[in-house]
Motif scaffolding. Structure first.
Motif, PDB file in Angstrom:
ATOM      1  N   PHE A  96     -90.494 -78.082 -59.888  1.00 33.07           N
ATOM      2  CA  PHE A  96     -90.614 -79.149 -60.964  1.00 33.07           C
ATOM      3  C   PHE A  96     -91.548 -79.901 -60.774  1.00 33.07           C
ATOM      4  O   PHE A  96     -92.353 -80.613 -61.571  1.00 33.07           O
ATOM      5  CB  PHE A  96     -89.199 -79.864 -61.407  1.00 33.07           C
ATOM      6  CG  PHE A  96     -88.490 -78.914 -62.021  1.00 33.07           C
ATOM      7  CD1 PHE A  96     -88.178 -78.764 -63.627  1.00 33.07           C
ATOM      8  CD2 PHE A  96     -87.420 -78.095 -61.322  1.00 33.07           C
ATOM      9  CE1 PHE A  96     -87.374 -77.795 -63.821  1.00 33.07           C
ATOM     10  CE2 PHE A  96     -86.423 -76.997 -61.793  1.00 33.07           C
ATOM     11  CZ  PHE A  96     -86.594 -76.987 -63.199  1.00 33.07           C
ATOM     12  N   ASP A  97     -91.539 -80.475 -59.587  1.00 33.91           N
ATOM     13  CA  ASP A  97     -92.607 -81.550 -59.131  1.00 33.91           C
ATOM     14  C   ASP A  97     -93.446 -81.040 -58.121  1.00 33.91           C
ATOM     15  O   ASP A  97     -92.982 -81.820 -56.893  1.00 33.91           O
ATOM     16  CB  ASP A  97     -91.769 -83.062 -58.894  1.00 33.91           C
ATOM     17  CG  ASP A  97     -92.609 -84.266 -58.792  1.00 33.91           C
ATOM     18  OD1 ASP A  97     -93.831 -84.205 -58.798  1.00 33.91           O
ATOM     19  OD2 ASP A  97     -92.162 -85.077 -58.567  1.00 33.91           O
ATOM     20  N   ALA A 155     -90.101 -72.232 -66.552  1.00 27.97           N
ATOM     21  CA  ALA A 155     -89.566 -73.291 -65.548  1.00 27.97           C
ATOM     22  C   ALA A 155     -88.262 -72.367 -65.149  1.00 27.97           C
ATOM     23  O   ALA A 155     -87.752 -72.998 -64.045  1.00 27.97           O
ATOM     24  CB  ALA A 155     -89.335 -74.393 -66.358  1.00 27.97           C
ATOM     25  N   THR A 174     -92.341 -82.449 -66.434  1.00 30.34           N
ATOM     26  CA  THR A 174     -92.192 -82.418 -65.059  1.00 30.34           C
ATOM     27  C   THR A 174     -93.435 -82.968 -64.383  1.00 30.34           C
ATOM     28  O   THR A 174     -94.045 -83.451 -64.938  1.00 30.34           O
ATOM     29  CB  THR A 174     -92.476 -80.486 -64.875  1.00 30.34           C
ATOM     30  OG1 THR A 174     -93.891 -80.191 -65.206  1.00 30.34           O
ATOM     31  CG2 THR A 174     -91.520 -79.716 -65.453  1.00 30.34           C
ATOM     32  N   LEU A 202     -86.930 -84.198 -61.030  1.00 33.01           N
ATOM     33  CA  LEU A 202     -87.405 -82.950 -61.763  1.00 33.01           C
ATOM     34  C   LEU A 202     -88.873 -83.592 -62.771  1.00 33.01           C
ATOM     35  O   LEU A 202     -89.427 -82.781 -63.219  1.00 33.01           O
ATOM     36  CB  LEU A 202     -86.261 -82.086 -62.707  1.00 33.01           C
ATOM     37  CG  LEU A 202     -85.080 -82.089 -61.747  1.00 33.01           C
ATOM     38  CD1 LEU A 202     -83.884 -81.672 -62.959  1.00 33.01           C
ATOM     39  CD2 LEU A 202     -85.220 -81.199 -60.947  1.00 33.01           C
TER      40      LEU A 202
END
Lengths: 471, 372
Positions: free
Chosen positions: B357-358, A432, B154, B186
């Protein structure tokens, strides 16, 4: 056209260094690693930085941004042959006294900023021990701390906006002087990103009013454990001093020889505590610190009687790393952080590790934050010593992580701790972080191969790959 | 829609919950009890590109673009105080823990997370996601300065942790801070570690009848209203008494925090601190406000929304680098008035970050400025 010629066209010959004798020094920071420098560019404006970035991108050569090079984690050491972009020529300061903010060029020295704003009774709170030599740009890159970050927080708490030159050659201002800028807080991600997301050319910083009253105390102990217990006791009693620093006997002895700051060299450890604030507050808080120290078997507690004595005590603290040179020619300074209630237990292990590897281990650190700085002094010309230092360093990190701590409190990850990141993060976490960096710098132009270990970007966009899948 | 609902209810059977008052009625309601459960919900929603509205206490739902969700994800069952270390001044809590409950609990050991003082039913997750701060930010900084660690779920259902449970940390990118004010973009903020402060021995509220250029060395909080100024003091008894004498005025023991400004519409006015007074002087006389000098924020209340007046004020404030943000209003107002105003620079970068994140943009889509 060659890289150097193109850079010279934009900056002039005087602000592009390509002679190996001139560039050699830029291949290294204050730590022990060295990398290869192709050329050094010294832009003076964000506009010039944009041109430099575009040239580097065209030549596919990585950029390593650099402030004063006082870092210890290899954050400014190139991994592959790189163009160094030094920010030291960006030295403007525009203070807005009524809002208690200032736009500060990345190349301004930390201490110069506070000198500049002192006529207005204001200062920049983060005060790394290198503050006379380190730059604001470097502070922003590393989210630098310092003794007075205990009560005031580190650099990120004092940066309201950054001017960032991106990989696409854009100048972006992230944040501003109005509170809670709308949208995602990208300024907070840029602070502490170690030059991997872009080049910060200016920062809008918060200025802090100088305290009207200060009391600085020195407490001496027969054991490091008692000093560490005092730290937890003070915080537990509901006082967060402006600073709470610890030094062990090896360190005070070295400092006394170096600057004569008045530290008792017969004590196993000393605590330096400072309380600041309203004149009616500091005496009561100083008294509380004294009581907690005495109830933890302090052998001696003294309050600095005047500004001169106070300045001398702080000089001793901040000169500690310089003083080490008297003990051995080389040193390796560590930076890890643990929950402060684990200080006693971790310190005991630190000494045990030093003894086992037969190393001189000296300690001076931000005890109030649980931020340890074990320092190993050695002579690199002795055979096998570097291996022992490295092995001890790795054990230190493991001990701190096992105690619930983290890899670095204020020096950064850089190269030094990059490959230790899996000790504290899972591969999903690291992936991430890699994706986040990619959003800023898709081609990894800025300071590549820093912070995150190779292979961090291990998943496809979309969904995690099932366990056991080989990519 | 009916078939989508029943298919979803079947798919998410283990997570279903009762509808929540105030939330869009025709949505499917879920309240996962673990971070992994929340990840399962979001992974499913992402797979079918179904918009999700995250719901904590509902107190900050008025901020930002309107979301038309298929799923409402409540944090009500993520309500554990996971780990409180009083001597380390840190606490780890799940998103659905109530701010008032947490502060009451911390108060037992004379500690505080410095979260908003008059937050009603607000949850920790909601306050962090909305990036809102209390009056005490003058002395202790905004809520984002409390953020030490975050567990994000996420949009595509990964559980990502950033930061650490120590008060000082530069290990990796600062995801905890990015989560503050992210409004779900996020993903779900599942769990956070917050930095705490000791609660002082003495607390007092001094009331003054006029504004002053200064209120002494770093007071805890100052709130200026039209008719009066409240100065909040904290510290040892000796300090608080000395400061009370310096300020004059009348005082009460304890902190008497003001109620939110009255009015069916509330706005947040944000400018550089030096510009705050002039900005306040230009507001219509019928508007009420609570201004935070030294911070640059004013919470504004009004009853009658006049698009032209509000737009003119926003235009002036934005020209000075500030913002005028809608924080609560009847639904019709959102149709004519962008709740954020002009998006900030760098929206492309914001979009790229959110996409990491999305990727299917399912959590609170359109809530951020610029329809992000």
């Amino acid at each position: 056209m060659t890289l150097v010629r193109e850079l010279q066209n934009v900056l002039g010959a005087g602000r592009v260094l390509a002679d190996p004798l001139r560039t050699h020094v830029y291949g290294k920071d204050a730590g022990i690693r060295r990398g290869e420098v192709v050329a050094v560019a010294l832009p003076a404006t964000a506009g010039e930085v944009v041109e430099v970035v575009k040239i580097a991108a065209r030549h596919s050569i990585p950029i390593v941004p650099r402030g004063a090079g006082t870092g210890l984690a290899g954050g400014t050491v190139p991994v592959s042959p790189s163009l160094i972009v030094s920010t030291t020529r960006m030295t403007g300061i525009e203070a807005d006294v009524a809002s208690r903010t200032a736009w500060v060029g990345a190349g301004v020295f930390n201490l110069d900023l506070s000198h500049h704003t002192s006529p207005y009774g204001l200062h920049f709170a983060p005060d790394p021990s290198s503050q006379a030599a380190c730059t604001i740009g470097g502070n922003v890159a590393n989210n630098s701390g310092g003794p007075h970050c205990l009560a005031e927080g580190t650099t990120v708490n004092h940066v309201l906006a950054v001017e960032l030159v991106t990989a696409a050659g854009e100048i972006l201002v992230l944040g501003g002087d109005a509170p809670d800028p709308i949208g995602l807080d990208l300024r907070g991600i840029v602070v502490g990103s170690e030059g991997t997301l872009g080049i910060v050319t200016r920062a809008l910083v918060k200025l802090t009013p100088n305290p009207p009253a200060v009391r600085t105390l020195l407490a001496a102990y027969d054991s490091v454990e008692d000093a560490a217990a005092t730290v937890s006791g003070i915080i537990g009693a509901g006082v967060v001093p402006a600073a709470l620093e610890m030094m062990d006997q090896m360190m005070t002895t070295a400092v006394e020889r170096f600057v004569g700051a008045g530290f008792p060299t017969d004590a196993a450890a000393v605590l330096l505590a400072e309380v600041t604030g309203h004149p009616a507050a500091v005496d009561a808080e100083a008294e509380l610190v004294r009581q907690v120290a005495e109830s933890n078997r302090a052998t001696h507690v003294r309050v600095a009687v005047d500004e001169a004595e106070r300045a001398l005590l702080w000089k001793g603290r901040k000169a500690a790393f310089g003083a080490v040179a008297q003990t051995a020619p080389d040193y390796y300074l560590h930076d890890t952080v643990v929950p402060r209630t684990k200080l006693v237990e971790v310190m005991a292990k630190v000494y045990e590790i030093a003894a086992r590897y037969d190393l001189v281990m000296m300690n001076v650190f931000h005890a109030g934050d649980g931020n340890l700085h074990p320092l190993m002094a050695f002579d690199a010309s002795q055979e096998g010593v570097l291996e022992r230092v490295q092995a001890a360093a790795d054990e230190l990190v493991t001990v701190c992580v096992e105690a619930g701590g983290s890899l670095s409190g204020e020096h950064g990850i850089g190269l030094e701790k990059r490959d230790l990141m899996p000790l504290v993060f899972t591969e999903v976490d690291l992936d991430a972080q890699a994706r986040l960096a990619e959003a800023f710098d898709p081609d990894r132009l800025f300071n590549p191969d820093k912070v995150l270990p190779a292979g961090s970007r291990c998943f496809d966009i979309g969904r995690p790959v099932p366990e056991g899948t080989w990519i | 829609m009916t078939s989508v609902r029943s298919a979803l209810q079947q798919r998410l059977a283990g997570h279903l919950s009762d509808p929540i008052e105030g939330a869009p009625e025709d949505a499917v309601f879920v309240a996962p009890a673990t971070l992994e459960g929340a990840a399962e919900v979001l992974a499913t929603a992402s797979r079918y590109a179904l918009p999700v509205l995250v719901w904590g206490g509902g107190t900050h739902q008025g901020i930002g673009g309107r979301v038309d969700p298929v799923l409402v994800l409540s944090t009500a069952r993520l309500n554990a105080i996971v780990d409180w270390q009083p001597d380390d001044l840190t606490v780890v809590v799940e998103a659905g823990v109530g701010v008032a409950d947490l502060e009451a609990r911390l108060g037992e050991r004379r500690q505080t997370a410095v979260l908003p003082e008059t937050s009603g039913d607000a949850t920790v997750g909601g306050v962090v996601a909305a990036g809102v701060s209390g009056f005490r930010r003058l002395r202790y900084g905004p809520t984002r300065d409390r953020m030490l660690e975050v567990d994000l779920i996420t949009g595509d259902g990964r559980v990502v942790r950033g930061g650490g449970r120590v008060v000082k940390n530069v290990t990796g990118y600062d995801l905890p801070r990015l989560a503050a004010g992210s409004f779900g973009s996020l993903g779900l903020i599942g769990r956070v570690c917050l930095k705490l402060w000791p609660l002082p021995e003495a607390r007092r509220t001094v009331t003054l009848t006029e504004r002053r250029p200064e209120y002494g060395y770093r007071p805890l909080a100052v709130v200026e209203e039209r008719e009066q100024v409240q100065v909040y003091l904290a510290g040892t008894l000796a300090e608080v008494e000395a400061r009370t004498a310096e300020l004059g005025g009348t005082y009460q023991e304890g902190w008497q925090w003001p109620d939110p400004p009255s009015g069916s519409i509330t706005l947040s006015l944000r400018v550089a601190p030096r510009l705050l007074r002039d900005a306040l002087d230009e507001l219509p006389k019928s508007w009420t406000y609570q201004a935070l000098p030294g911070v640059g924020e004013a919470r504004v209340g009004l009853d009658k929304f006049e698009l032209r007046t509000v737009s003119e004020i926003r235009h002036r404030v934005e020209k000075q680098g500030g913002a005028l943000v809608l924080t609560s209003a009847p639904a019709a107002v959102y149709a004519t008035f962008d709740p954020w105003g002009t998006p900030p620079p760098g929206m492309d970068l914001q979009r790229r970050v959110v996409a990491r994140f999305d990727p299917d943009r399912i959590v609170n889509p359109g809530r951020l400025p610029g329809g992000l």
